[in-house]
Design an enzyme around this catalytic site. Structure first.
Site, mmCIF file in Angstrom:
data_model
loop_
_atom_site.group_PDB
_atom_site.id
_atom_site.type_symbol
_atom_site.label_atom_id
_atom_site.label_comp_id
_atom_site.label_asym_id
_atom_site.label_seq_id
_atom_site.Cartn_x
_atom_site.Cartn_y
_atom_site.Cartn_z
ATOM 1 N N ARG A 48 0.817 -1.218 0.000
ATOM 2 C CA ARG A 48 0.000 0.000 0.000
ATOM 3 C C ARG A 48 0.850 1.267 0.000
ATOM 4 O O ARG A 48 0.445 2.294 -0.508
ATOM 5 C CB ARG A 48 -0.851 0.050 1.264
ATOM 6 C CG ARG A 48 -1.997 -0.912 1.221
ATOM 7 C CD ARG A 48 -2.630 -0.993 2.591
ATOM 8 N NE ARG A 48 -3.416 -2.201 2.657
ATOM 9 C CZ ARG A 48 -4.731 -2.220 2.856
ATOM 10 N NH1 ARG A 48 -5.395 -1.118 3.049
ATOM 11 N NH2 ARG A 48 -5.374 -3.364 2.874
ATOM 12 N N LYS A 152 3.923 -18.640 6.703
ATOM 13 C CA LYS A 152 3.193 -19.054 7.889
ATOM 14 C C LYS A 152 2.673 -17.804 8.606
ATOM 15 O O LYS A 152 3.244 -16.744 8.398
ATOM 16 C CB LYS A 152 4.083 -19.904 8.782
ATOM 17 C CG LYS A 152 5.183 -19.119 9.522
ATOM 18 C CD LYS A 152 5.695 -19.926 10.666
ATOM 19 C CE LYS A 152 5.401 -19.262 11.964
ATOM 20 N NZ LYS A 152 6.391 -18.293 12.395
ATOM 21 N N ASP A 181 7.935 -23.178 4.981
ATOM 22 C CA ASP A 181 8.346 -23.309 6.376
ATOM 23 C C ASP A 181 9.861 -23.207 6.304
ATOM 24 O O ASP A 181 10.530 -24.128 5.827
ATOM 25 C CB ASP A 181 7.932 -24.676 6.936
ATOM 26 C CG ASP A 181 8.272 -24.782 8.413
ATOM 27 O OD1 ASP A 181 9.394 -24.398 8.785
ATOM 28 O OD2 ASP A 181 7.428 -25.243 9.193
ATOM 29 N N HIS A 182 10.408 -22.086 6.760
ATOM 30 C CA HIS A 182 11.821 -21.840 6.455
ATOM 31 C C HIS A 182 12.737 -22.869 7.130
ATOM 32 O O HIS A 182 13.871 -23.038 6.712
ATOM 33 C CB HIS A 182 12.226 -20.397 6.764
ATOM 34 C CG HIS A 182 12.474 -20.092 8.209
ATOM 35 N ND1 HIS A 182 11.472 -19.794 9.088
ATOM 36 C CD2 HIS A 182 13.618 -20.026 8.921
ATOM 37 C CE1 HIS A 182 12.001 -19.571 10.282
ATOM 38 N NE2 HIS A 182 13.298 -19.695 10.216
ATOM 39 N N LYS A 186 16.575 -25.090 5.788
ATOM 40 C CA LYS A 186 17.876 -25.091 6.463
ATOM 41 C C LYS A 186 18.671 -26.312 6.026
ATOM 42 O O LYS A 186 18.167 -27.439 6.076
ATOM 43 C CB LYS A 186 17.689 -25.099 7.993
ATOM 44 C CG LYS A 186 17.129 -23.781 8.548
ATOM 45 C CD LYS A 186 17.048 -23.830 10.055
ATOM 46 C CE LYS A 186 16.237 -22.678 10.613
ATOM 47 N NZ LYS A 186 16.974 -21.439 10.778
ATOM 48 N N GLU A 220 15.385 -20.003 21.889
ATOM 49 C CA GLU A 220 15.784 -18.686 21.397
ATOM 50 C C GLU A 220 16.198 -17.829 22.570
ATOM 51 O O GLU A 220 15.580 -17.873 23.637
ATOM 52 C CB GLU A 220 14.631 -18.025 20.674
ATOM 53 C CG GLU A 220 14.255 -18.747 19.411
ATOM 54 C CD GLU A 220 13.227 -17.975 18.628
ATOM 55 O OE1 GLU A 220 13.630 -17.098 17.861
ATOM 56 O OE2 GLU A 220 12.033 -18.225 18.827
ATOM 57 N N ASP A 239 3.653 -20.326 16.752
ATOM 58 C CA ASP A 239 4.776 -19.654 16.117
ATOM 59 C C ASP A 239 5.907 -20.632 15.783
ATOM 60 O O ASP A 239 6.565 -20.492 14.751
ATOM 61 C CB ASP A 239 5.299 -18.564 17.073
ATOM 62 C CG ASP A 239 6.357 -17.690 16.438
ATOM 63 O OD1 ASP A 239 6.087 -17.147 15.359
ATOM 64 O OD2 ASP A 239 7.461 -17.558 17.014
ATOM 65 N N HIS A 244 7.460 -25.328 12.541
ATOM 66 C CA HIS A 244 8.890 -25.654 12.447
ATOM 67 C C HIS A 244 9.248 -26.953 13.181
ATOM 68 O O HIS A 244 9.894 -27.833 12.629
ATOM 69 C CB HIS A 244 9.740 -24.529 13.032
ATOM 70 C CG HIS A 244 9.487 -23.181 12.416
ATOM 71 N ND1 HIS A 244 9.146 -23.027 11.096
ATOM 72 C CD2 HIS A 244 9.531 -21.925 12.935
ATOM 73 C CE1 HIS A 244 9.004 -21.738 10.828
ATOM 74 N NE2 HIS A 244 9.219 -21.050 11.936
ATOM 75 N N LYS A 344 11.133 -18.582 24.075
ATOM 76 C CA LYS A 344 11.882 -17.336 23.887
ATOM 77 C C LYS A 344 12.510 -16.967 25.222
ATOM 78 O O LYS A 344 12.037 -17.382 26.273
ATOM 79 C CB LYS A 344 10.950 -16.225 23.421
ATOM 80 C CG LYS A 344 10.349 -16.520 22.059
ATOM 81 C CD LYS A 344 10.270 -15.302 21.201
ATOM 82 C CE LYS A 344 9.622 -15.574 19.861
ATOM 83 N NZ LYS A 344 10.583 -15.697 18.762
#
Ligand code: BG6
Length: 496
Positions: A48, A152, A181-182, A186, A220, A239, A244, A344
């Site tokens: 936008r 995702k 899905d990254h 990998k 993480e 998440d 993952h 996290k």
């Protein structure tokens, strides 16, 4: 299969967003730099925000300098392939503006109409964009292939995931849809398959007869950073776990595919995900721990608790930590617990799989033999470490744990692709092997749905201090059977 891409145009929806300049444009630049994209490609950024082609190029150039250290002629030439158009992405009429712009680019770059759409937008647009594209015939494959990459989260629960599928399938066929899905991009996740299926050594042991339990950790060190608004509606379960970590679990547990192609691979992934033992309320009562980080002092600095993070509503009960014991109901795995945890603000960033083998049937030497385990480190310091017992030098027969280590960096070649490099290249080449198929996504939601329902009814969230390994209840969860979570080394020490 051709290792390089065909001529094409990549249309990125959400081009003014974070993912575009942090991941997508750097990935395309890397592919260009190492010669994996043809000279005949263009990237059309769509969002936008009013920007000219030059504004967009300038913004992306800065990102490439910052994140990739890009410079010189390659950078200049790459930026010449970038274009931009501002439209209201929820208004079908506005998509009419895309048609002449795309015609022009297809013509200029001789793409034969090949187009890859990347939905890097808020999920609320995932159903709308395909419909708007179709309203202008931009989905049909009469003139070149049309593929659509969907980021995702693919749905919010079982019901919304199915509804989203129905919406997208009205305008795009399954072979055109690439659910990214990254983690599957990998290198070390793919290496799991090679480790398992190209060695005679591991496969005979890779089952319930020899494996005691499996641990999968996705830890993480960072908190939710500036993504509190998004994260609060998602939590660790949606998440990281639903996508993952379940994909990683599938790679650990799947059967060998008949051949390495998209169908065979994804058949095996779907099969194992369908075999996850359904979680009852009783299982969840005992085998699920959800947590939320509270503030703490790490390295003499105060670290915010989750509830103090920007964008997080007061009193939120969103989980930033999740640990679960689950099982797979099939011949290979019956009775072997899989302990999966993610969170996290844990002491370190590490993703690893630990295969704990059963101990010797009888202690020949008076003391208990060290455990045999295989640690597969996905990130960072990618590698594999085998731990076993050997004789401690000196008198007697005391055994000590020793390790045989392989570091992936020792193989590193300059052309190792990052997750996004690899997945974008695969999508451009039409190779869907590393993308999630609809049945696998549904299987993941089917497994996770009881957790969502259970959480809605028993909102039991334990606190853990930022910089620790999660709530103590998670230790109890695994300790009940005399097991412990591995504490990955290299952890940042929490000051007390
Ligand atoms: C993303 C999540 O999909 O994966 C993030 O939305 C998470 O919250 C990230 O931090 C982890 O990815 P990686 O590659 O850094 O392990």
């Amino acid at each position: 299969m051709n290792i390089n891409a065909e001529n094409n145009c990549i249309v990125i929806f959400g081009a003014s967003g974070d993912l575009t300049y942090r991941k997508l444009i750097p990935a395309l630049y890397n592919l260009y730099k190492i010669g994996r994209l043809t000279e005949n490609f263009s990237v059309l950024g769509v969002s936008r925000t009013e920007l000219t082609d030059d504004d967009f190029r300038q913004k992306m150039r800065l990102a490439l300098i910052e994140f990739e250290g890009a410079e010189g002629e390659k950078l200049d030439n790459f930026c010449q392939h970038l274009y931009y158009i501002a439209i209201n992405t929820s208004d079908a009429l506005e998509y009419g503006k895309l048609v002449p712009r795309l015609d022009e680019l297809h013509d200029k770059y001789q793409t034969g109409g090949n187009t890859l759409y990347y939905l890097s937008t808020p999920p609320s647009l995932y159903g709308i964009i395909p419909e708007c594209l179709a309203a202008h015939g931009l989905n049909t494959e009469e003139f070149g292939w049309k593929r659509i990459i969907v980021e995702k989260p693919f749905g919010y629960d079982m019901k919304t995931a199915k509804a989203l599928d129905t919406q997208i399938h009205r305008f795009f066929e399954e072979h055109q849809i690439y659910r990214i899905d990254h983690y599957l991009g990998k290198e070390t996740v793919q290496n799991l398959l090679v480790l398992r299926f190209s060695n005679g050594l591991f496969e005979p042991l890779w089952n319930r007869n020899f494996i005691d339990y499996v641990e999968i950790t996705g830890a993480e060190q960072l908190g939710v950073e500036k993504r509190g608004g998004y994260y609060d509606g998602s939590g660790a379960m949606r998440d990281m776990f639903q996508n993952h970590l379940l994909q990683v679990l599938a790679m650990v547990a799947m059967e060998p595919p008949a051949i390495i192609n998209a169908d065979s691979m994804r058949d095996e992934v779907a099969k194992v995900l369908h075999s996850l033992h359904p979680l009852s309320d009783d299982d969840l009562e005992h085998n699920l721990v959800l947590g939320q980080y509270t503030s703490s002092i790490i390295d003499d600095k105060k670290v915010n608790g989750y509830l103090e993070e920007v964008g997080v509503p007061a009193g939120s009960t969103t989980e930033t930590y999740m640990a679960l014991r689950c099982e797979i109901d099939n011949w290979r795995w019956a009775g072997v617990p899989f302990y999966v945890r993610t969170g996290k603000r844990l002491p370190t960033r590490v993703t690893e799989i630990v295969i704990h083998f059963k101990t010797t049937p009888h202690p020949v030497f008076s003391q208990k033999a060290p455990e045999n385990k295989l640690i597969i480190r996905i990130q960072p310091d990618e590698g594999i470490s085998m731990r076993f017992g050997l004789k401690k030098p000196g008198a007697g027969f005391e055994a000590k744990e020793v390790s045989m280590d392989f570091r992936y960096a020792d193989l590193a070649s300059p052309s190792v692709l990052t997750a996004y490099d690899r997945l974008l290249l695969d999508a451009i080449k039409g190779d869907a092997t590393l993308f999630a198929r609809t049945d696998a996504v549904h299987a993941c939601w089917k497994f996770v749905q009881p957790i969502i329902d259970y959480k809605a009814e028993n909102n039991r969230i334990y606190e853990y201090e930022a910089g620790t390994w999660g709530p103590t209840q998670a230790d109890k969860l695994i300790a009940r059977t005399g097991r412990v979570w591995r504490k990955p080394s290299g952890c940042m020490k929490k000051k007390v």
